[in-house]
Every structure is written in structure tokens, then in C-alpha cells.
Design an enzyme around this catalytic site. Structure first.
Site, PDB file in Angstrom:
ATOM      1  N   CYS A  40       0.839  -1.197   0.000  1.00 44.70           N
ATOM      2  CA  CYS A  40       0.000   0.000   0.000  1.00 44.70           C
ATOM      3  C   CYS A  40       0.877   1.252   0.000  1.00 44.70           C
ATOM      4  O   CYS A  40       2.082   1.186   0.205  1.00 44.70           O
ATOM      5  CB  CYS A  40      -0.928  -0.066   1.208  1.00 44.70           C
ATOM      6  SG  CYS A  40      -1.932   1.381   1.492  1.00 44.70           S
ATOM      7  N   HIS A  41       0.223   2.408  -0.218  1.00 46.35           N
ATOM      8  CA  HIS A  41       0.978   3.650  -0.391  1.00 46.35           C
ATOM      9  C   HIS A  41       1.844   4.061   0.787  1.00 46.35           C
ATOM     10  O   HIS A  41       2.907   4.624   0.596  1.00 46.35           O
ATOM     11  CB  HIS A  41       0.035   4.790  -0.756  1.00 46.35           C
ATOM     12  CG  HIS A  41      -0.136   4.908  -2.218  1.00 46.35           C
ATOM     13  ND1 HIS A  41       0.694   5.672  -2.998  1.00 46.35           N
ATOM     14  CD2 HIS A  41      -0.989   4.304  -3.050  1.00 46.35           C
ATOM     15  CE1 HIS A  41       0.343   5.548  -4.247  1.00 46.35           C
ATOM     16  NE2 HIS A  41      -0.688   4.717  -4.312  1.00 46.35           N
ATOM     17  N   HIS A  62       1.448  -3.480   6.183  1.00 43.90           N
ATOM     18  CA  HIS A  62       0.326  -3.301   7.132  1.00 43.90           C
ATOM     19  C   HIS A  62      -0.984  -3.851   6.579  1.00 43.90           C
ATOM     20  O   HIS A  62      -2.044  -3.508   7.072  1.00 43.90           O
ATOM     21  CB  HIS A  62       0.174  -1.811   7.476  1.00 43.90           C
ATOM     22  CG  HIS A  62      -0.207  -0.972   6.287  1.00 43.90           C
ATOM     23  ND1 HIS A  62       0.692  -0.550   5.344  1.00 43.90           N
ATOM     24  CD2 HIS A  62      -1.409  -0.507   5.862  1.00 43.90           C
ATOM     25  CE1 HIS A  62       0.074   0.143   4.419  1.00 43.90           C
ATOM     26  NE2 HIS A  62      -1.218   0.176   4.697  1.00 43.90           N
ATOM     27  N   GLU A  63      -0.915  -4.683   5.521  1.00 42.86           N
ATOM     28  CA  GLU A  63      -2.153  -5.159   4.879  1.00 42.86           C
ATOM     29  C   GLU A  63      -2.075  -6.683   4.734  1.00 42.86           C
ATOM     30  O   GLU A  63      -1.973  -7.214   3.626  1.00 42.86           O
ATOM     31  CB  GLU A  63      -2.295  -4.464   3.507  1.00 42.86           C
ATOM     32  CG  GLU A  63      -3.681  -4.496   2.919  1.00 42.86           C
ATOM     33  CD  GLU A  63      -3.803  -3.641   1.661  1.00 42.86           C
ATOM     34  OE1 GLU A  63      -4.437  -2.575   1.713  1.00 42.86           O
ATOM     35  OE2 GLU A  63      -3.257  -4.040   0.617  1.00 42.86           O
ATOM     36  N   CYS A  95      -9.855   1.876  26.315  1.00 40.26           N
ATOM     37  CA  CYS A  95      -9.293   3.231  26.429  1.00 40.26           C
ATOM     38  C   CYS A  95     -10.421   4.255  26.267  1.00 40.26           C
ATOM     39  O   CYS A  95     -11.510   3.928  25.804  1.00 40.26           O
ATOM     40  CB  CYS A  95      -8.205   3.443  25.367  1.00 40.26           C
ATOM     41  SG  CYS A  95      -8.839   3.619  23.681  1.00 40.26           S
ATOM     42  N   CYS A  98     -11.890   4.222  22.666  1.00 40.38           N
ATOM     43  CA  CYS A  98     -12.770   3.080  22.378  1.00 40.38           C
ATOM     44  C   CYS A  98     -14.091   3.221  23.131  1.00 40.38           C
ATOM     45  O   CYS A  98     -15.164   2.982  22.570  1.00 40.38           O
ATOM     46  CB  CYS A  98     -12.092   1.765  22.745  1.00 40.38           C
ATOM     47  SG  CYS A  98     -10.818   1.241  21.571  1.00 40.38           S
ATOM     48  N   CYS A 106      -8.174   4.028  18.643  1.00 38.72           N
ATOM     49  CA  CYS A 106      -7.764   3.454  19.931  1.00 38.72           C
ATOM     50  C   CYS A 106      -6.402   4.025  20.323  1.00 38.72           C
ATOM     51  O   CYS A 106      -5.504   4.146  19.482  1.00 38.72           O
ATOM     52  CB  CYS A 106      -7.684   1.938  19.780  1.00 38.72           C
ATOM     53  SG  CYS A 106      -7.025   1.070  21.208  1.00 38.72           S
ATOM     54  N   ARG A 110      -0.728   3.423  21.112  1.00 34.13           N
ATOM     55  CA  ARG A 110      -0.420   4.407  20.079  1.00 34.13           C
ATOM     56  C   ARG A 110       1.042   4.868  20.118  1.00 34.13           C
ATOM     57  O   ARG A 110       1.722   4.917  19.089  1.00 34.13           O
ATOM     58  CB  ARG A 110      -1.362   5.581  20.285  1.00 34.13           C
ATOM     59  CG  ARG A 110      -1.253   6.692  19.302  1.00 34.13           C
ATOM     60  CD  ARG A 110      -2.383   7.688  19.550  1.00 34.13           C
ATOM     61  NE  ARG A 110      -2.225   8.863  18.727  1.00 34.13           N
ATOM     62  CZ  ARG A 110      -1.580   9.960  19.131  1.00 34.13           C
ATOM     63  NH1 ARG A 110      -1.037  10.001  20.328  1.00 34.13           N
ATOM     64  NH2 ARG A 110      -1.473  10.999  18.327  1.00 34.13           N
ATOM     65  N   CYS A 169      -6.420  -3.037   4.925  1.00 27.74           N
ATOM     66  CA  CYS A 169      -6.310  -1.580   4.740  1.00 27.74           C
ATOM     67  C   CYS A 169      -7.297  -1.065   3.695  1.00 27.74           C
ATOM     68  O   CYS A 169      -8.298  -0.468   4.029  1.00 27.74           O
ATOM     69  CB  CYS A 169      -4.890  -1.140   4.396  1.00 27.74           C
ATOM     70  SG  CYS A 169      -4.760   0.669   4.248  1.00 27.74           S
ATOM     71  N   ARG A 370      -3.837  -3.169  -6.905  1.00 26.32           N
ATOM     72  CA  ARG A 370      -3.177  -3.740  -5.733  1.00 26.32           C
ATOM     73  C   ARG A 370      -2.266  -4.886  -6.158  1.00 26.32           C
ATOM     74  O   ARG A 370      -2.654  -5.725  -6.969  1.00 26.32           O
ATOM     75  CB  ARG A 370      -4.191  -4.339  -4.758  1.00 26.32           C
ATOM     76  CG  ARG A 370      -4.498  -3.469  -3.561  1.00 26.32           C
ATOM     77  CD  ARG A 370      -3.255  -3.073  -2.778  1.00 26.32           C
ATOM     78  NE  ARG A 370      -3.589  -2.311  -1.604  1.00 26.32           N
ATOM     79  CZ  ARG A 370      -3.721  -0.980  -1.560  1.00 26.32           C
ATOM     80  NH1 ARG A 370      -3.521  -0.232  -2.637  1.00 26.32           N
ATOM     81  NH2 ARG A 370      -4.033  -0.376  -0.428  1.00 26.32           N
TER      82      ARG A 370
END
Ligand code: NAD
Ligand code: 022
Ligand code: ZN
Length: 375
Positions: A40-41, A62-63, A95, A98, A106, A110, A169, A370
């Protein structure tokens, strides 16, 4: 243990596909065998060195989608053998964010996620005894990774990894922006700017929401067929309209009963701040909402005349489509398995990990929607 990974060694360099060391999961963590990952980008943005918060060396990605192979002490929500999608936006359900029910952002992990480490401050990845950074809490460019329990969504076992990884994602971001952030109602008139891996998912989200008019805007005429494939009703090449793009779009959305014109909802899926302004100004006076999905370069600013907002337009943004990952991602997998949404045609390329750099070349050249690495 030894795992195969694509290591981002330094800004601007191709990924180095090699063997790295992965330590087992600690308390509250799970080890996942990643079966497939999209490219992904933001992986490209970080690898390029343009991201001021990018850390090196790191394992990007991350995907993904995969299978839990080990759980650390205290893990209760998933077990070995469960199929999961890693979440770069976790969902702790405890948290203040959430609990607010007003945001999906969330805050439980973080700070450490942004620093490229696990919640205890250490990394599970190393190479030759030297620490490698995690990335977005997910690091899916490795055939095994370790994640906090709150950062995995358990999904059904009959879902194909090489397709549902995209739900990690792009799919969720596009469809979620329509359903969660804009809350588009049937009959709405909508405009989508940028028909790439995100914009096409916005279009299919709008089809799901029963929008009446779905205008797609791009600078690449090849995207007309792509948009139509997922429900776009009209296409505009932004370059053909020149400086009159906004006026042209407002005109298109006029009806005999409503001569004001403008869209009920617009979506920026380009990350270009000039396009973000066009998207806001193409909204209907009094109620139009514009949703920013594209991530602009660090330091960029958006501008418009305050009059645009005073006259009732709303500017909004969305991260991960406003989705609460552990709750919403399994539902989106079900929608795919039930044929409510499509994924397969958007996955234009797939390759082994050894060829992952080709996925970045295809993205640069605008040749892919993709690319997916299948381990
Ligand atoms: P992409 O490159 O596949 O698509 C972008 C499209 O925009 C291309 O078709 C391109 O031709 C078009 N475009 C470029 N300039 C344009 C212009 N001036 N007017 C109209 N169209 C134009 O990218 P993508 O994968 O679809 O991602 C889009 C953006 O969404 C990126 O900025 C990405 O970082 C962001 N994103 C945000 C989130 C989030 O949670 N907010 C999640 C994922 C991706
Ligand atoms: C995913 N993105 C773009 C392409 N693919 C993307 C990038 C950033 C965000 C969301 C999606 C994003 C929006 C808001 C935030 N992020 C901040 C969240 C917060 O502060 O709670 C974001 C996220 C993760 C990371 C950085 C920024 C990170 O892990 N480094 C969700
Ligand atoms: Zn992404």
C-alpha cells in the site's frame, strides 16, 4: 526463530529480502504466520524517506492476513490456529477513545506503535543481533510477525488469505469511509476523486449504500472502465475540465427541482491538497459533506474560503474508514464471502516475497490497483 522478511534498511533503497530473527510473543501478544500481504501507499511513502516519522531499519507492511501460531501469557481473545487480519488501528475496547464510541482511533498502544516497538518498548525482530523496527504495529512484510492481541481481528477460516489481506487496509478504508464516516443514505449524489485502490472501494461502498449518482474523477482515462466495473455512473477527467472542474461537477449534480447543485458527499482518495479543496467545494451548499481519505505529504496544508463552511458544507477525515477493527473487519470478510463486495478484480498482481520490489515499481508506474505478496 528464523523468518523470511523484506527489510527496509535505509530510506530510498529497495527492500532487502533476507532471513531475520523473530522472538516469541510476550504477555498479551500473539505470533502470526503471515500468508499474504498487500503493498500500500504508506509503505512506499515510508520507504521513500519522505515520512519524517519513518524509522530504519524496519519491517514494513500493514495489509496482511494469516494464522495464529503461538500466543503469549494472558491472551484470551484468540488461540493457535485462528485466522486473523492484523490491525494498524487496534481496538482495545477499554481506552477513553474506544469507550467514547465516537472514534475508532484506539490509544492503548499508540505511542509505542509510532516508535516502531511493541507495547513493552522492545522489538521482536532483529538481524545479526541488531534491532529492527516494527511498522504500524503490523510488519506484514515477513512470513511470521508478532502483534498485540488487541491488534488482530479473528476472521472465518474459509476466507482466502491472498484476497482478504486487502481488507487489512484498502477495502475497509474505502467502504468504511462511506458507511461509517459519511453514513451515505440511499439516493445520495456522490463524487469520488482518485480511482485507485482506495477510490474503487469507495465506489463499491457507495453501490452498497444505494447511492443514486456516483461520479468518479481521475486524471487517467483508464480509470473510467475501472470505476464502471464497481458501480460508477459518470466519469470526469479532471484535466479535460481544467480550471472549471468544480463548476462542471456542480452542474452535473443539478436537477430540474434543485438548481443549486453540488454533491451530498464527496471523497478525496488522492492525498493531494488541491484536490481536497475541489472535493469540498463540489459539495452541496447547506448539507454537503467532504471526506478526506488521502494522506497528504508531511507539512501540507488545506485551504478554502470560510464561506464554504459557513454556508453549511462539512469537512471530515477518516482513518481506516472509521472501522473498529476487531468488530468490523470480520463482518467485511463475511460480506466478501457472501458476494456483497468484490475484491478479486482489484488484485491486479501477485508475486512471491523475493519479487516484492516489483510491487513498488508497479505502484510508481500506476500499473497496479493492488499487488499482493503470497508467502
Ligand atoms: P492510488 O495511487 O492507487 O490512486 C490514486 C488515484 O488518484 C490514481 O488513480 C491517480 O490517477 C488519481 N489522481 C492523481 N491526481 C489526481 C487529481 N489531481 N485529480 C483526480 N485524480 C487524481 O492510491 P490509493 O491506494 O488509492 O490511495 C489513495 C490515498 O489514500 C493515498 O494518499 C493513501 O495514502 C490514502 N489512504 C488513506 C487511508 C486512511 O485511513 N485515511 C488508508 C489507506 C490509504
Ligand atoms: C494506510 N494509511 C495510508 C495508507 N494506508 C494510513 C496512514 C495513516 C493513518 C491511517 C491510514 C492515520 C490517520 C490518523 C493516524 N494515522 C493517527 C492515529 C492516532 O494518532 O491515533 C496513523 C495510524 C498509524 C500510524 C501512523 C498514523 C503508525 O502506526 N505509524 C493509524
Ligand atoms: Zn494502507
Amino acid at each position: 526463530m528464523d523468518v523470511r522478511a523484506a527489510v527496509a534498511t535505509a530510506a530510498g533503497k529497495p527492500l532487502d529480502v533476507t532471513t531475520v530473527t523473530l522472538d516469541g510473543p510476550k504477555a498479551g501478544e500473539v505470533m502470526v504466520e503471515i500468508k499474504a500481504t498487500g503493498i500500500c501507499h504508506t509503505d512506499e511513502y515510508t520507504l521513500s524517506g519522505a515520512d519524517p516519522e519513518g524509522l530504519f531499519p524496519a519491517i514494513l507492511g500493514h495489509e496482511g492476513a494469516g494464522i495464529v501460531v503461538e500466543t503469549g501469557p494472558g491472551v484470551t481473545s484468540v488461540k493457535t490456529g485462528d485466522h486473523v487480519i492484523p490491525l494498524y488501528t487496534p481496538e482495545c475496547r477499554q481506552c477513553p477513545s474506544c469507550l467514547s464510541r465516537k472514534t475508532n482511533l484506539c490509544t492503548a498502544i499508540r505511542a509505542t506503535q509510532g516508535q516502531g516497538v511493541m507495547p513493552d518498548g522492545s522489538s521482536r525482530f532483529s538481524l545479526g543481533g541488531k534491532k529492527l523496527h516494527h511498522y504500524m504495529g503490523t510488519s506484514t512484510f515477513a512470513n511470521f510477525t508478532v502483534l498485540p492481541e488487541i491488534a488482530v481481528a479473528k476472521i472465518r477460516e474459509d476466507a482466502p488469505f491472498d484476497k482478504v489481506c486487502y481488507i487489512g487496509c484498502g477495502v475497509t478504508t474505502g467502504i468504511g469511509a462511506v458507511l461509517n464516516t459519511a453514513k451515505v443514505e440511499p439516493g445520495a449524489k456522490c463524487i469520488v476523486f482518485g480511482l485507485g485502490g482506495i477510490g474503487l472501494n469507495v465506489i463499491q461502498g457507495l453501490r452498497l449504500a444505494a447511492a443514486d449518482m456516483i461520479v468518479g474523477v481521475d486524471i487517467n482515462n483508464d480509470k473510467k472502465q475501472w470505476g464502471e466495473r464497481f458501480g460508477m455512473t459518470n466519469f470526469v477527467n479532471a484535466n479535460d475540465a481544467g480550471g472549471e472542474l468544480v463548476a462542471h461537477l456542480v452542474n452535473m449534480t443539478k436537477t430540474s427541482a434543485d438548481q443549486i447543485g453540488g454533491a451530498d458527499y464527496t471523497f478525496d482518495c488522492t492525498g493531494n491538497v488541491k484536490v481536497m479543496r475541489q472535493a469540498l467545494e463540489a459539495c452541496h451548499r447547506g448539507w454537503g459533506q467532504s471526506i478526506i481519505i488521502g494522506v497528504a505529504p508531511a507539512g501540507a496544508e488545506i485551504a478554502t474560503r470560510p464561506f464554504q463552511l459557513v454556508t453549511g458544507r462539512t469537512w471530515k477525515g477518516t482513518a481506516f474508514g472509521g472501522a473498529r477493527g476487531r468488530t468490523d473487519v470480520p463482518k467485511i470478510v463475511d460480506w466478501y464471502m457472501d458476494g456483497k463486495i468484490e475484491i478479486d478484480p482489484m488484485i491486479t498482481h501477485s508475486m512471491p516475497l523475493a519479487d516484492i520490489n516489483k510491487a513498488f515499481d508497479l505502484m510508481h508506474a500506476g500499473k497496479s490497483i493492488r499487488s499482493v505478496v503470497v508467502y
